[in-house]
Design an enzyme around this catalytic site. Structure first.
Site, short mmCIF file in Angstrom:
data_model
loop_
_atom_site.label_atom_id
_atom_site.label_comp_id
_atom_site.label_asym_id
_atom_site.label_seq_id
_atom_site.Cartn_x
_atom_site.Cartn_y
_atom_site.Cartn_z
N ASP A 189 0.94 -1.24 0.39
CA ASP A 189 -0.47 0.05 -0.17
C ASP A 189 0.96 0.90 -0.13
O ASP A 189 0.38 2.02 -0.46
CB ASP A 189 -0.72 -0.24 1.25
CG ASP A 189 -2.31 0.78 1.34
OD1 ASP A 189 -2.47 1.35 -0.34
OD2 ASP A 189 -1.95 1.38 1.86
N CYS A 244 -20.62 -7.31 -11.62
CA CYS A 244 -21.16 -6.62 -11.32
C CYS A 244 -22.47 -6.04 -11.25
O CYS A 244 -23.41 -5.95 -10.87
CB CYS A 244 -21.00 -4.97 -10.74
SG CYS A 244 -19.28 -5.29 -10.03
N CYS A 250 -23.85 -1.20 -3.70
CA CYS A 250 -23.17 0.25 -3.46
C CYS A 250 -22.69 1.30 -3.41
O CYS A 250 -22.72 2.24 -2.39
CB CYS A 250 -21.81 -0.01 -3.15
SG CYS A 250 -21.33 -0.10 -5.20
N CYS A 254 -24.18 4.27 -0.03
CA CYS A 254 -22.99 6.03 0.71
C CYS A 254 -23.59 6.65 0.81
O CYS A 254 -24.07 7.88 0.13
CB CYS A 254 -22.24 6.48 -0.44
SG CYS A 254 -20.92 7.75 -0.32
N CYS A 270 -15.56 10.65 0.98
CA CYS A 270 -15.30 9.21 2.13
C CYS A 270 -15.17 9.02 3.36
O CYS A 270 -14.97 10.24 4.02
CB CYS A 270 -14.22 7.98 1.71
SG CYS A 270 -14.42 6.47 1.97
N CYS A 297 -15.20 2.58 7.57
CA CYS A 297 -16.34 2.44 7.20
C CYS A 297 -16.66 1.14 6.11
O CYS A 297 -15.73 1.35 5.42
CB CYS A 297 -17.17 4.38 6.68
SG CYS A 297 -17.92 3.60 5.45
N CYS A 300 -20.47 0.38 1.83
CA CYS A 300 -20.16 0.11 0.24
C CYS A 300 -19.83 -1.49 0.23
O CYS A 300 -20.33 -1.95 -1.07
CB CYS A 300 -19.61 0.11 -0.20
SG CYS A 300 -17.41 0.85 -0.57
N CYS A 304 -22.90 -5.04 -0.83
CA CYS A 304 -21.89 -6.15 -2.16
C CYS A 304 -22.69 -7.51 -1.75
O CYS A 304 -22.34 -7.91 -0.68
CB CYS A 304 -20.84 -6.11 -2.39
SG CYS A 304 -20.41 -6.70 -4.02
#
Length: 433
Positions: A189, A244, A250, A254, A270, A297, A300, A304
């Site tokens: 990351d 999807c 999703c 939000c 976000c 959070c 979303c 799913c």
């Protein structure tokens, strides 16, 4: 996780680590870390028993399968191999930055050029071994007044970065034994690499409309990480299809409208970004949208359909501690810096810092509008951090009542920070809050 920029999959990105200095012709482990997702689990079949440890004569095919089998043995849940090339989503990444969707995550644009090819992370790189870790453990408990929600990935007492880093080090050791003299670098990351793009190129999954990498079996409750090497390994095919369909759950779920369009995330809206990366006051227009989220959070992902049947994993590294599902907010507001370090030094929650976490706790208490929180918020009005005092003032204004108003007026008499004074003024009756 997550705010998720175009180069990550789960949580918010960590600050990038410096690029390696020089190449020593031997293993080079990154001390960075981060999460990542994946797709179909490669079967260990022929790889097991081939490419005997320390056998430099092992052929490319057997080495490839041996590396993948070893990754699964170590504890990764998915593994795939991508070639070292420019990431497929590079143009999207540039456009995303131009729109300012990275917010205050300035390290992304500062090293924008380095994301163009993994050779900027490891010179001479030929292959990118992408892996994923499933972190779905318990189910979230509904918070009661005075408690707040923490994203699933942060329930453990260990930072996922450290877990992934240690396992990547084992995989690198295996590869060095198989191919003496090779070079490796782990990425989790924080290195300038679009891990999510390489995960899709390695066949691990597709991009959901919420920008997460989704795997048919694992869903999106996964951390992504990678091992770069100068060893040429046959790549897996990319995951070309999306599953999807017409689903937009999703996007619709939000509460802060952080998706300006499918497959695009405005980090500035976000909740994960607001509660983890943002160091200043959360914009007033977004505070109600934060709801009961103290840190991160999962909304979303919770909605799913691909996550309904994703497997739970009892990995000791990600076993939840008992005080974060949910977390006591009043107790957090009483933490000093030493107390914060004692509780969260090794946890992902350390990322937000004491001031950020206490700010978040106050916002959640304000959204709950529970009068029992007034004494703790009144004490927070005297905190040394202006961002905590400001959030406490806003929360008291949301709760209202004589006790809250008295506390606000008393603080206004001694408050010397203009921003906090403005928060207090806005929180008092008759003002817009």
């Amino acid at each position: 996780m997550t705010v998720r920029d175009p180069g990550t999959v789960s949580q918010l990105p960590s600050p990038p680590a410096p690029l390696p200095r020089g190449e020593r012709g031997e293993k080079k482990h990154s001390h960075n870390t981060a999460p990542c997702p994946q797709i179909s689990l490669p079967s260990p079949l022929a790889g097991e028993g081939l490419g005997v440890r320390g056998d430099p004569a092992a052929g490319p095919a057997s080495l490839r399968e041996a590396v993948k089998a070893e990754a699964l043995r170590i504890g990764f849940d998915l593994v795939g191999i991508a070639g070292a090339a420019a990431p497929g989503g590079l143009d999207h990444f540039h456009d995303w930055l131009r729109q300012g969707y990275d917010g205050e995550m300035a390290w992304l644009s500062r090293r924008e050029a380095a994301y163009e090819h993994p050779r900027h992370v490891l010179a001479g790189v030929r292959s990118v071994i992408m892996v994923a870790l499933n972190y779905r453990t318990d189910e979230p408990a509904l918070p009661c007044p005075g408690t707040g929600r923490v994203s699933r990935y942060a329930w453990s007492d260990a930072d996922y970065h450290a877990v992934a880093r240690a396992r990547l080090a084992q995989l690198a050791e295996f590869l060095h034994a198989q191919h003496p003299g090779c070079r490796t670098r782990s990425v989790i990351d924080s290195a300038p690499m679009l891990e999510r793009d390489f995960a899709r190129a390695a066949g691990l999954g597709w991009f959901g409309k919420n920008t997460m990498l989704i795997n048919k079996r694992q869903g999106s409750w996964i951390f992504l990480a990678g091992l770069l090497t100068d060893v040429e390994l046959e790549p897996d095919g990319p995951h070309e299809t999306s599953h999807c369909g017409t689903c937009t759950r999703c996007l619709e779920a939000c509460p802060t409208d952080a998706f300006p369009e499918p497959y695009v995330l405005d980090s500035r809206k976000c909740i994960a970004y607001l509660t983890i990366e943002l160091k200043e006051a959360i914009p007033a227009s977004l505070r109600h949208g934060v709801g009961e989220w103290l840190f991160g959070c999962d909304i979303c992902q919770d909605v799913c359909p691909w996550n309904r049947k994703s497997p739970r994993k009892d990995d000791p590294a990600f076993r939840p501690r008992g005080d974060l599902n949910p977390a006591d907010l009043g107790g957090l507001l009483d933490l000093d810096e030493e107390g914060f370090r004692n509780l969260f030094a090794k946890s992902a929650l350390a990322r937000s810092g004491r001031a950020g976490l206490l700010r978040n706790a106050a916002i959640v208490l304000g959204n709950q509008r529970n009068a029992a929180a007034v004494p703790a918020l009144e004490r927070a009005l005297g905190d040394s951090e202006p961002v905590v005092r400001g959030a406490a003032a806003w929360a008291l204004g949301q709760i209202g009542g004589a006790e809250a108003v008295t506390a606000l007026k008393s603080r206004l008499c001694v408050e010397d920070n203009a921003t906090v004074r403005a928060e207090i003024d806005g929180a008092l009756p008759g003002q817009s809050n």
